[in-house]
Design a protein around this motif. Sequence first.
Motif, PDB file in Angstrom:
ATOM      1  N   SER A   1       3.346  15.364  -3.698  1.00 30.24           N
ATOM      2  CA  SER A   1       2.875  15.954  -2.444  1.00 30.24           C
ATOM      3  C   SER A   1       1.406  15.591  -2.197  1.00 30.24           C
ATOM      4  O   SER A   1       0.585  15.622  -3.093  1.00 30.24           O
ATOM      5  CB  SER A   1       3.016  17.465  -2.511  1.00 30.24           C
ATOM      6  OG  SER A   1       2.342  18.027  -1.415  1.00 30.24           O
ATOM      7  N   LYS A   2       1.126  15.215  -0.949  1.00 34.54           N
ATOM      8  CA  LYS A   2      -0.252  14.903  -0.582  1.00 34.54           C
ATOM      9  C   LYS A   2      -0.814  15.954   0.356  1.00 34.54           C
ATOM     10  O   LYS A   2      -1.819  15.739   1.037  1.00 34.54           O
ATOM     11  CB  LYS A   2      -0.310  13.527   0.080  1.00 34.54           C
ATOM     12  CG  LYS A   2      -0.203  12.368  -0.891  1.00 34.54           C
ATOM     13  CD  LYS A   2       1.082  11.594  -0.760  1.00 34.54           C
ATOM     14  CE  LYS A   2       1.278  10.608  -1.892  1.00 34.54           C
ATOM     15  NZ  LYS A   2       2.690  10.267  -2.073  1.00 34.54           N
ATOM     16  N   VAL A   3      -0.143  17.090   0.431  1.00 31.09           N
ATOM     17  CA  VAL A   3      -0.598  18.169   1.299  1.00 31.09           C
ATOM     18  C   VAL A   3      -1.536  19.063   0.498  1.00 31.09           C
ATOM     19  O   VAL A   3      -1.239  19.410  -0.638  1.00 31.09           O
ATOM     20  CB  VAL A   3       0.600  19.012   1.783  1.00 31.09           C
ATOM     21  CG1 VAL A   3       0.152  20.066   2.760  1.00 31.09           C
ATOM     22  CG2 VAL A   3       1.634  18.109   2.414  1.00 31.09           C
TER      23      VAL A   3
ATOM     24  N   SER B   1       4.025  16.539 -13.445  1.00 33.33           N
ATOM     25  CA  SER B   1       5.339  16.122 -12.933  1.00 33.33           C
ATOM     26  C   SER B   1       5.311  14.646 -12.549  1.00 33.33           C
ATOM     27  O   SER B   1       6.263  13.898 -12.819  1.00 33.33           O
ATOM     28  CB  SER B   1       5.736  16.926 -11.705  1.00 33.33           C
ATOM     29  OG  SER B   1       5.743  18.283 -12.022  1.00 33.33           O
ATOM     30  N   GLN B   2       4.234  14.240 -11.898  1.00 34.91           N
ATOM     31  CA  GLN B   2       4.097  12.823 -11.537  1.00 34.91           C
ATOM     32  C   GLN B   2       4.163  11.972 -12.807  1.00 34.91           C
ATOM     33  O   GLN B   2       4.883  10.978 -12.884  1.00 34.91           O
ATOM     34  CB  GLN B   2       2.756  12.619 -10.831  1.00 34.91           C
ATOM     35  CG  GLN B   2       2.447  11.160 -10.502  1.00 34.91           C
ATOM     36  CD  GLN B   2       1.000  10.957 -10.089  1.00 34.91           C
ATOM     37  OE1 GLN B   2       0.080  11.423 -10.758  1.00 34.91           O
ATOM     38  NE2 GLN B   2       0.789  10.289  -8.981  1.00 34.91           N
ATOM     39  N   ASN B   3       3.422  12.439 -13.797  1.00 33.47           N
ATOM     40  CA  ASN B   3       3.367  11.711 -15.050  1.00 33.47           C
ATOM     41  C   ASN B   3       4.703  11.701 -15.768  1.00 33.47           C
ATOM     42  O   ASN B   3       5.065  10.740 -16.442  1.00 33.47           O
ATOM     43  CB  ASN B   3       2.315  12.381 -15.917  1.00 33.47           C
ATOM     44  CG  ASN B   3       1.569  11.350 -16.684  1.00 33.47           C
ATOM     45  OD1 ASN B   3       2.000  10.988 -17.761  1.00 33.47           O
ATOM     46  ND2 ASN B   3       0.496  10.842 -16.120  1.00 33.47           N
TER      47      ASN B   3
ATOM     48  N   LEU C   1       0.832  -1.206   0.000  1.00 32.12           N
ATOM     49  CA  LEU C   1       0.000   0.000   0.000  1.00 32.12           C
ATOM     50  C   LEU C   1       0.861   1.248   0.000  1.00 32.12           C
ATOM     51  O   LEU C   1       1.871   1.302   0.696  1.00 32.12           O
ATOM     52  CB  LEU C   1      -0.849   0.042   1.273  1.00 32.12           C
ATOM     53  CG  LEU C   1      -2.167  -0.710   1.334  1.00 32.12           C
ATOM     54  CD1 LEU C   1      -2.829  -0.423   2.670  1.00 32.12           C
ATOM     55  CD2 LEU C   1      -3.094  -0.288   0.195  1.00 32.12           C
ATOM     56  N   ASP C   2       0.462   2.252  -0.755  1.00 27.54           N
ATOM     57  CA  ASP C   2       1.079   3.573  -0.617  1.00 27.54           C
ATOM     58  C   ASP C   2       0.442   4.223   0.603  1.00 27.54           C
ATOM     59  O   ASP C   2      -0.706   3.914   0.948  1.00 27.54           O
ATOM     60  CB  ASP C   2       0.798   4.417  -1.869  1.00 27.54           C
ATOM     61  CG  ASP C   2       1.634   3.960  -3.053  1.00 27.54           C
ATOM     62  OD1 ASP C   2       2.540   3.137  -2.841  1.00 27.54           O
ATOM     63  OD2 ASP C   2       1.370   4.424  -4.172  1.00 27.54           O
ATOM     64  N   CYS C   3       1.181   5.168   1.178  1.00 32.36           N
ATOM     65  CA  CYS C   3       0.729   5.699   2.466  1.00 32.36           C
ATOM     66  C   CYS C   3      -0.602   6.448   2.374  1.00 32.36           C
ATOM     67  O   CYS C   3      -1.255   6.690   3.386  1.00 32.36           O
ATOM     68  CB  CYS C   3       1.793   6.615   3.028  1.00 32.36           C
ATOM     69  SG  CYS C   3       2.120   7.996   1.936  1.00 32.36           S
ATOM     70  N   ASP C   4      -1.016   6.826   1.169  1.00 32.33           N
ATOM     71  CA  ASP C   4      -2.256   7.606   1.063  1.00 32.33           C
ATOM     72  C   ASP C   4      -3.463   6.756   0.683  1.00 32.33           C
ATOM     73  O   ASP C   4      -4.549   7.269   0.492  1.00 32.33           O
ATOM     74  CB  ASP C   4      -2.080   8.737   0.033  1.00 32.33           C
ATOM     75  CG  ASP C   4      -1.668   8.207  -1.331  1.00 32.33           C
ATOM     76  OD1 ASP C   4      -1.280   7.029  -1.417  1.00 32.33           O
ATOM     77  OD2 ASP C   4      -1.732   8.966  -2.309  1.00 32.33           O
ATOM     78  N   MET C   5      -3.285   5.465   0.552  1.00 31.07           N
ATOM     79  CA  MET C   5      -4.377   4.600   0.074  1.00 31.07           C
ATOM     80  C   MET C   5      -5.033   3.867   1.234  1.00 31.07           C
ATOM     81  O   MET C   5      -4.623   2.758   1.597  1.00 31.07           O
ATOM     82  CB  MET C   5      -3.813   3.564  -0.908  1.00 31.07           C
ATOM     83  CG  MET C   5      -3.557   4.104  -2.274  1.00 31.07           C
ATOM     84  SD  MET C   5      -5.059   4.027  -3.263  1.00 31.07           S
ATOM     85  CE  MET C   5      -4.608   5.092  -4.623  1.00 31.07           C
TER      86      MET C   5
END
Length: 752
Positions: free
Chosen positions: A640-642, A500-502, A320-324
């Motif tokens: 970033s997840k902020v 950027s992610q892409n 798992l990624d930390c945001d899922m």
Amino acid sequence: METTTTTSPSAAATTTDNPGSLHSVEMNPRHHILNRAFALIYLFAILVLFYYHILNLLHSTNSFITFSISFSILISDLILAFMWTTIQSFRMRPLTRQQYPQKITKNFNNEINNFPALDIFICTADPYKEPPLNVVNTALSVMAYDYNPEKISIYVSDDGGSELTLFAFMEAAKFAAYWLPFCRENKIIQRSPDAYFNSNYTENSETKTIKLMYENMKKRIEEVIERGKVDEDYINNEEELQAFTKYWTLGFTRHNHPSIIQVLLESGKDKDMTSHGMPNLIYFSREKNKSSPHHFKAGALNALLRVSGIMTNAPIILTLDCDMYSNDPSTPQRALCYFLDPKLRPNLAYVQFPQTFHGLNEADIYANEIKALFFTNPMGMDGLNGPNYVGTGCFFHRRAFFGTPSSFEQPEIPELFPDHIVNKPIKAQEILRRAHYVASCNYESESNWGSKMGFRYGSLVEDYYTGYRLQCEGWKSVFCNPKRPAFLGDKPISLYDVVSQNKRWNVGLLEVSLSKYSPLTFGVQSMGLVMAHCYSHYAFSPIWSIPLTLYAFIPQLTLLNGVTIFPKVSDSWFFLYVFMFLGAYGQDCLVFMSNEGTFKRWWSDQRMWMIRGLTSHLFGTIEYLTKYLGISTQGFNVTSKVVDNDQGKRYHQGIFDFGVVSPMFVILATTSIINLVAFLKSLAQIFKGDQNLDGIFIQMFIAGFVVINCLPIYEAMVLRSDKGRMPTRVTIFSTFLACTLYMAFAFLLGNM
Ligand SMILES: O=c1ccn([C@@H]2O[C@H](COP(=O)(O)OP(=O)(O)O[C@H]3O[C@H](CO)[C@@H](O)[C@H](O)[C@H]3O)[C@@H](O)[C@H]2O)c(=O)[nH]1
Ligand SMILES: [Mn+2]
């Protein structure tokens, strides 16, 4: 449309006909036939198009420059045709699946306690981009699975090596003692506390109390983050104090520190408030130093594989990624429906759930849903050897990391064998000593980790690459897409973050497509043409940039100079173009809409395809080249997840967020200017009678189509004043660039 249930070879004995089976497949053969028939017709049209191109080139008596223009259109169309071919593989044999988790307990004599053990890996890398409170929520949501808690072990891998994250988990361990029984006894479905308290839950004294406790934990975690360190007044006991002073000594940095393993909950020993057992909860940060490569997330996952191997060695692993966070507590049972099937089990490497995101805006302006990648294409691959691995929400069979289904790749020490049974408590001296040993930087040197064992190294898209290599070895996978999303994650909410992610994904994909394991060569040999085409479709997606860039500039710059490059409306070739455009766009739209899509979201999806072509794909390719030449060493730039408040508000309203001075936005702005000018200028000429629509219709249509897609860009350049507008510097520079391009073309075409 009628749905026929047919049997897939990969699940031969498990159709709905068999009442005892844990899962079934549904296919629509009529759909497959229609798809294939259309593919044949479209293929014929493509061949005719190339015949037309060749005729054109042969008969071109014009100058070198017009030849180059025709040639660049030919190259573009060749690439588009190649990508079209690869897409067909996804449409050959799509299927959907059902699971019957309620039947599962029968397999275990109604004993939930007999379920296989489950090791859950949660990766985090930066407390400032990935707020520890969110990571805690993800962990709590899976700790509370409807599963014997004593069979679950949660490993939190912190590549940021941050005491702030450890502190957050110390708090979480305490809160879990209340949260787990609360969920169990009230049969809560939403087990991420944050998501639960943001939902329409019924308020009563019990929920009030638990909410208060949650708020308390949240406050403490956020205060510590704000201070940037864990002050003594936040530390509860001697054991906690020891952990902080033992590891975070002078000279500790995130890039240089010893391995940290802190057992925060020990199943069998620690009990919740109702005296029920609790899962293991382990905070882990692998050793890092500057001289050993750490291979980003793949390296973290391999360290997790080994450390968990030493400590618990569960046969099933969830990454798992930390945001899922988990959105459905019965998810492990669903995955077990496949792992427990004796027919599938010997070759089944993983069961992939789709990546789904919470809080998308209505039109999903950045196409974060990525429906093709996360839904429709995996359904297509599921009818073949199975979907690709997408990095999170995936249950693995531990054995799959150690060789092919038929030949076992031996790890260095017997304790890491996937069938090794751990018979000591996780806090035993010997276990901890060994766990630290396998978490060290040097452990992997000159070993098969990352090449033949574990998650594979060499690509920034370690998920795609690992799934691909496993399937090349003969492993199969299953796509599990229940009605209620199993996991929900964060999505980037500014255009810059999205592209950027892409871009990072594109660099990673090129690392695969141009390696000796390229799907077009190695893949075709190992997994057959159709599966290899699926993987090629992704591996080569950076080359979308070529036709998209050329089509964004060539027809428009020639149009501005009164040069016709496509057939006239009165010409019969014109209909070929109409058919090809409507056929491709129509089918894409149909596939999108028939998978719970809306027209608005499809529009965003096709717009983002264009935007990515000019930004992520293009700049990803450039970045790959500079990396290859040794000029830059860009690594894994964590998304970033902020959520910045202003940005969040704009996202919610469906307003594009530019805001950053970036060369990627310069290209976008330049494109939008050139297309608008070309379109308006030719429109004016037609009205004045200087131009004939017949000859320039296709060019005008393309320019006009781009203009409609660029509406948010014009708005961001001219009408907006908020922080997310297009930075003025970008607008000015792009205007200058557009003028230069215009003049260069005018010069080349002899119009000056
Ligand atoms: O050195 C690193 C870098 C990242 N991560 C973790 O990797 C995960 C994914 O990172 P993120 O920045 O969220 O990347 P995304 O592009 O959103 O992730 C997608 O793409 C990645 C590959 O580029 C996959 O690993 C992910 O599973 C997939 O969701 C996060 O949990 C990070 O904490 C690490 O553990 N170590
Ligand atoms: Mn992510």
